[in-house]
Write a protein that holds these residues in place. Sequence first.
Motif, PDB file in Angstrom:
ATOM      1  N   VAL A 298       0.813  -1.228   0.000  1.00  0.00           N
ATOM      2  CA  VAL A 298       0.000   0.000   0.000  1.00  0.00           C
ATOM      3  C   VAL A 298       0.842   1.272   0.000  1.00  0.00           C
ATOM      4  CG1 VAL A 298      -1.904  -1.168   1.167  1.00  0.00           C
ATOM      5  CG2 VAL A 298      -0.208   0.075   2.537  1.00  0.00           C
ATOM      6  N   SER A 299       2.184   1.135   0.113  1.00  0.00           N
ATOM      7  CA  SER A 299       3.033   2.324   0.281  1.00  0.00           C
ATOM      8  C   SER A 299       3.914   2.554  -0.933  1.00  0.00           C
ATOM      9  CB  SER A 299       3.931   2.157   1.520  1.00  0.00           C
ATOM     10  OG  SER A 299       3.171   1.944   2.683  1.00  0.00           O
ATOM     11  N   ASP A 300       4.134   3.820  -1.256  1.00  0.00           N
ATOM     12  CA  ASP A 300       5.064   4.195  -2.320  1.00  0.00           C
ATOM     13  C   ASP A 300       6.469   4.435  -1.785  1.00  0.00           C
ATOM     14  OD1 ASP A 300       3.222   4.474  -4.743  1.00  0.00           O
ATOM     15  OD2 ASP A 300       2.189   5.692  -3.236  1.00  0.00           O
ATOM     16  N   VAL A 301       6.572   4.735  -0.501  1.00  0.00           N
ATOM     17  CA  VAL A 301       7.854   4.890   0.186  1.00  0.00           C
ATOM     18  C   VAL A 301       7.597   4.537   1.647  1.00  0.00           C
ATOM     19  CG1 VAL A 301       7.502   7.361   0.668  1.00  0.00           C
ATOM     20  CG2 VAL A 301       9.824   6.432   0.649  1.00  0.00           C
ATOM     21  N   ILE A 302       8.618   3.958   2.300  1.00  0.00           N
ATOM     22  CA  ILE A 302       8.450   3.542   3.696  1.00  0.00           C
ATOM     23  C   ILE A 302       9.560   4.158   4.541  1.00  0.00           C
ATOM     24  CG2 ILE A 302       8.517   1.571   5.295  1.00  0.00           C
ATOM     25  CD1 ILE A 302       7.151  -0.081   3.107  1.00  0.00           C
ATOM     26  N   THR A 303       9.169   4.639   5.725  1.00  0.00           N
ATOM     27  CA  THR A 303      10.106   5.180   6.705  1.00  0.00           C
ATOM     28  C   THR A 303       9.779   4.564   8.061  1.00  0.00           C
ATOM     29  OG1 THR A 303      11.056   7.230   7.604  1.00  0.00           O
ATOM     30  CG2 THR A 303       8.674   7.214   7.232  1.00  0.00           C
ATOM     31  N   TYR A 304      10.527   4.956   9.088  1.00  0.00           N
ATOM     32  CA  TYR A 304      10.280   4.435  10.432  1.00  0.00           C
ATOM     33  C   TYR A 304      10.414   5.570  11.435  1.00  0.00           C
ATOM     34  CZ  TYR A 304      15.355   4.079   9.821  1.00  0.00           C
ATOM     35  OH  TYR A 304      16.667   4.343   9.517  1.00  0.00           O
ATOM     36  N   GLU A 305       9.761   5.407  12.588  1.00  0.00           N
ATOM     37  CA  GLU A 305       9.756   6.490  13.568  1.00  0.00           C
ATOM     38  C   GLU A 305      10.468   6.123  14.864  1.00  0.00           C
ATOM     39  OE1 GLU A 305       6.904   7.392  16.302  1.00  0.00           O
ATOM     40  OE2 GLU A 305       7.038   5.253  16.718  1.00  0.00           O
ATOM     41  N   PHE A 306      11.005   4.928  14.951  1.00  0.00           N
ATOM     42  CA  PHE A 306      11.823   4.556  16.101  1.00  0.00           C
ATOM     43  C   PHE A 306      12.777   3.450  15.672  1.00  0.00           C
ATOM     44  CE2 PHE A 306       8.928   1.165  16.015  1.00  0.00           C
ATOM     45  CZ  PHE A 306       9.230   0.196  16.954  1.00  0.00           C
ATOM     46  N   GLU A 307      13.856   3.248  16.468  1.00  0.00           N
ATOM     47  CA  GLU A 307      14.933   2.388  15.998  1.00  0.00           C
ATOM     48  C   GLU A 307      14.871   0.945  16.469  1.00  0.00           C
ATOM     49  OE1 GLU A 307      16.986   5.321  18.916  1.00  0.00           O
ATOM     50  OE2 GLU A 307      15.128   5.167  17.789  1.00  0.00           O
ATOM     51  N   ASN A 308      14.042   0.648  17.464  1.00  0.00           N
ATOM     52  CA  ASN A 308      14.016  -0.720  17.991  1.00  0.00           C
ATOM     53  C   ASN A 308      13.031  -1.594  17.224  1.00  0.00           C
ATOM     54  OD1 ASN A 308      16.003  -0.365  20.011  1.00  0.00           O
ATOM     55  ND2 ASN A 308      14.521   0.721  21.268  1.00  0.00           N
ATOM     56  N   ILE A 309      13.250  -1.659  15.922  1.00  0.00           N
ATOM     57  CA  ILE A 309      12.428  -2.510  15.075  1.00  0.00           C
ATOM     58  C   ILE A 309      13.270  -3.676  14.580  1.00  0.00           C
ATOM     59  CG2 ILE A 309      10.820  -0.702  14.363  1.00  0.00           C
ATOM     60  CD1 ILE A 309      12.411  -0.209  11.912  1.00  0.00           C
ATOM     61  N   ASP A 310      12.623  -4.682  14.050  1.00  0.00           N
ATOM     62  CA  ASP A 310      13.304  -5.900  13.635  1.00  0.00           C
ATOM     63  C   ASP A 310      14.134  -5.636  12.373  1.00  0.00           C
ATOM     64  OD1 ASP A 310      13.600  -8.900  13.792  1.00  0.00           O
ATOM     65  OD2 ASP A 310      12.699  -8.718  11.801  1.00  0.00           O
ATOM     66  N   VAL A 311      15.465  -5.771  12.500  1.00  0.00           N
ATOM     67  CA  VAL A 311      16.344  -5.455  11.375  1.00  0.00           C
ATOM     68  C   VAL A 311      16.140  -6.425  10.225  1.00  0.00           C
ATOM     69  CG1 VAL A 311      18.747  -5.234  10.633  1.00  0.00           C
ATOM     70  CG2 VAL A 311      18.061  -4.362  12.845  1.00  0.00           C
ATOM     71  N   ASP A 312      15.956  -7.698  10.532  1.00  0.00           N
ATOM     72  CA  ASP A 312      15.764  -8.685   9.463  1.00  0.00           C
ATOM     73  C   ASP A 312      14.479  -8.395   8.696  1.00  0.00           C
ATOM     74  OD1 ASP A 312      18.109 -10.021  10.068  1.00  0.00           O
ATOM     75  OD2 ASP A 312      17.135 -11.408  11.459  1.00  0.00           O
ATOM     76  N   GLY A 313      13.435  -8.019   9.425  1.00  0.00           N
ATOM     77  CA  GLY A 313      12.186  -7.661   8.759  1.00  0.00           C
ATOM     78  C   GLY A 313      12.361  -6.435   7.882  1.00  0.00           C
ATOM     79  N   LEU A 314      13.135  -5.462   8.365  1.00  0.00           N
ATOM     80  CA  LEU A 314      13.383  -4.249   7.583  1.00  0.00           C
ATOM     81  C   LEU A 314      14.223  -4.574   6.347  1.00  0.00           C
ATOM     82  CD1 LEU A 314      12.821  -1.219   7.553  1.00  0.00           C
ATOM     83  CD2 LEU A 314      14.939  -0.865   8.836  1.00  0.00           C
ATOM     84  N   ARG A 315      15.196  -5.467   6.499  1.00  0.00           N
ATOM     85  CA  ARG A 315      15.999  -5.874   5.329  1.00  0.00           C
ATOM     86  C   ARG A 315      15.117  -6.530   4.271  1.00  0.00           C
ATOM     87  NH1 ARG A 315      20.256  -7.768   9.263  1.00  0.00           N
ATOM     88  NH2 ARG A 315      21.853  -6.115   9.254  1.00  0.00           N
ATOM     89  N   HIS A 316      14.197  -7.384   4.719  1.00  0.00           N
ATOM     90  CA  HIS A 316      13.264  -8.010   3.770  1.00  0.00           C
ATOM     91  C   HIS A 316      12.414  -6.950   3.086  1.00  0.00           C
ATOM     92  CE1 HIS A 316      10.401 -10.716   1.957  1.00  0.00           C
ATOM     93  NE2 HIS A 316       9.413 -10.217   2.685  1.00  0.00           N
ATOM     94  N   LEU A 317      11.992  -5.952   3.854  1.00  0.00           N
ATOM     95  CA  LEU A 317      11.155  -4.897   3.303  1.00  0.00           C
ATOM     96  C   LEU A 317      11.894  -4.123   2.213  1.00  0.00           C
ATOM     97  CD1 LEU A 317       8.281  -3.966   3.913  1.00  0.00           C
ATOM     98  CD2 LEU A 317       9.212  -2.308   5.531  1.00  0.00           C
ATOM     99  N   THR A 318      13.208  -3.928   2.378  1.00  0.00           N
ATOM    100  CA  THR A 318      13.977  -3.201   1.361  1.00  0.00           C
ATOM    101  C   THR A 318      14.014  -3.946   0.030  1.00  0.00           C
ATOM    102  OG1 THR A 318      16.104  -4.178   2.008  1.00  0.00           O
ATOM    103  CG2 THR A 318      15.444  -2.147   3.126  1.00  0.00           C
ATOM    104  N   GLU A 319      13.761  -5.244   0.070  1.00  0.00           N
ATOM    105  CA  GLU A 319      13.765  -6.050  -1.163  1.00  0.00           C
ATOM    106  C   GLU A 319      12.441  -5.984  -1.908  1.00  0.00           C
ATOM    107  OE1 GLU A 319      14.731  -9.923   0.237  1.00  0.00           O
ATOM    108  OE2 GLU A 319      16.771  -9.384   0.866  1.00  0.00           O
ATOM    109  N   ILE A 320      11.364  -5.634  -1.212  1.00  0.00           N
ATOM    110  CA  ILE A 320      10.044  -5.659  -1.848  1.00  0.00           C
ATOM    111  C   ILE A 320       9.377  -4.287  -1.883  1.00  0.00           C
ATOM    112  CG2 ILE A 320       9.658  -8.094  -1.244  1.00  0.00           C
ATOM    113  CD1 ILE A 320       7.865  -7.120   1.077  1.00  0.00           C
ATOM    114  N   ALA A 321      10.035  -3.272  -1.305  1.00  0.00           N
ATOM    115  CA  ALA A 321       9.440  -1.934  -1.252  1.00  0.00           C
ATOM    116  C   ALA A 321      10.545  -0.895  -1.356  1.00  0.00           C
ATOM    117  CB  ALA A 321       8.652  -1.751   0.047  1.00  0.00           C
TER     118      ALA A 321
END
Length: 374
Positions: free
Chosen positions: A69-92
């Motif tokens: 649903v997003s054209d660009v993705i950002t985050y508002e805090f740093e204690n998020i799952d890095v592996d999940g974020l890495r996966h997100l960079t591959e699909i978004a």
Amino acid sequence: MTRTILPGQTIGIIGGGQLGRMMALAAKEAGFKIAVLDPGMDSPTGQVADIQIVAPFNDSDALEELAEVSDVITYEFENIDVDGLRHLTEIAYVPQGAELIGVTQNRIFEKQAIREAGVPVADYIEASTFAELKERVAVLDYPFVVKTARGGYDGKGQQIVKNAEQLAEAEALFQNGECVAEAFIDFTMEISVVIQRNTLGETAILPIGENIHKDHILHQTIVPARVGEETLTKAKKAAKAIAENLQMVGTLAVEMFVLPDGEILVNELAPRPHNSGHYSIEATNISQFHQHIRAICGWPLRKPKLWSFAVMVNVLGEHVAPLTTKIAHYPDWSIHLYGKDEAKHKRKMGHVTILTDDINETLNEIDASGIWPE
């Protein structure tokens, strides 16, 4: 690949706290739509978003839904799952990437990155176990501070050790994994430099704030910081070196100690808009939130200009009731409350910004209000 995100498109935000809320409000002014991923049904960001995805931050299905649903993705805090974020960079499209989060989640990696940028930090040692700390601690003088390498904020996850007898008090920190022990710094002031960098490598720095803490929680930010021009120049140079070394996109808050001789040491990094930058909503020509949106969307950055001296004061749970009963007495105060459901003790519920011609007079006014007792 750099993209330009335009009004009408959707910005996805991981995290539904107050920073996401203020990002979302800034983005909506420019005509963007907002999607938010947060476990809370009624999060501060969710209250102003167009799309809410209510799920844990490491939920792979939820991350994929956010990507869709997003054209660009950002985050508002740093204690998020890095592996999940890495996966997100591959699909978004995640222009900030995942590596900055990986660095700033770990104090050891963070200190290494700061030093690689040629910027000084306090002397420190690393230790995987309490036994290793006891073996290596002789290189530091007392007092020093032991901190967990991962997690910890607002003073949590750390222990001051004043002498050898107190060393045992730090043992419990190793239940959370490896730690660092840092030399205790005799500083005159804490400052923070909020630097923002867009996808084209253009940078901008907000006017530097002076930070005053109570119980390890930011209490006030005074802008401009009451330090010499030479110190401000060194602080800006250090922040820019770190941002360039990390190739960061978005916002990076660089918290620093000012030493008695005017030199600076970097304490820690925050890879997102920062509490000490909230004053910019009223006091500058471009707030940290508007600038963050410009940065991740590939827009040119605006050169920040300070309209007025300012003092920002945090509103914790215990301050909400006395503040709301005194609104009529302070018409010049800009009051921001974040829409959190419960005003818990020491929980950040909002902030107040006061534009002023006289910092000391304003600090006296804040003290005299009785809202923030000593």
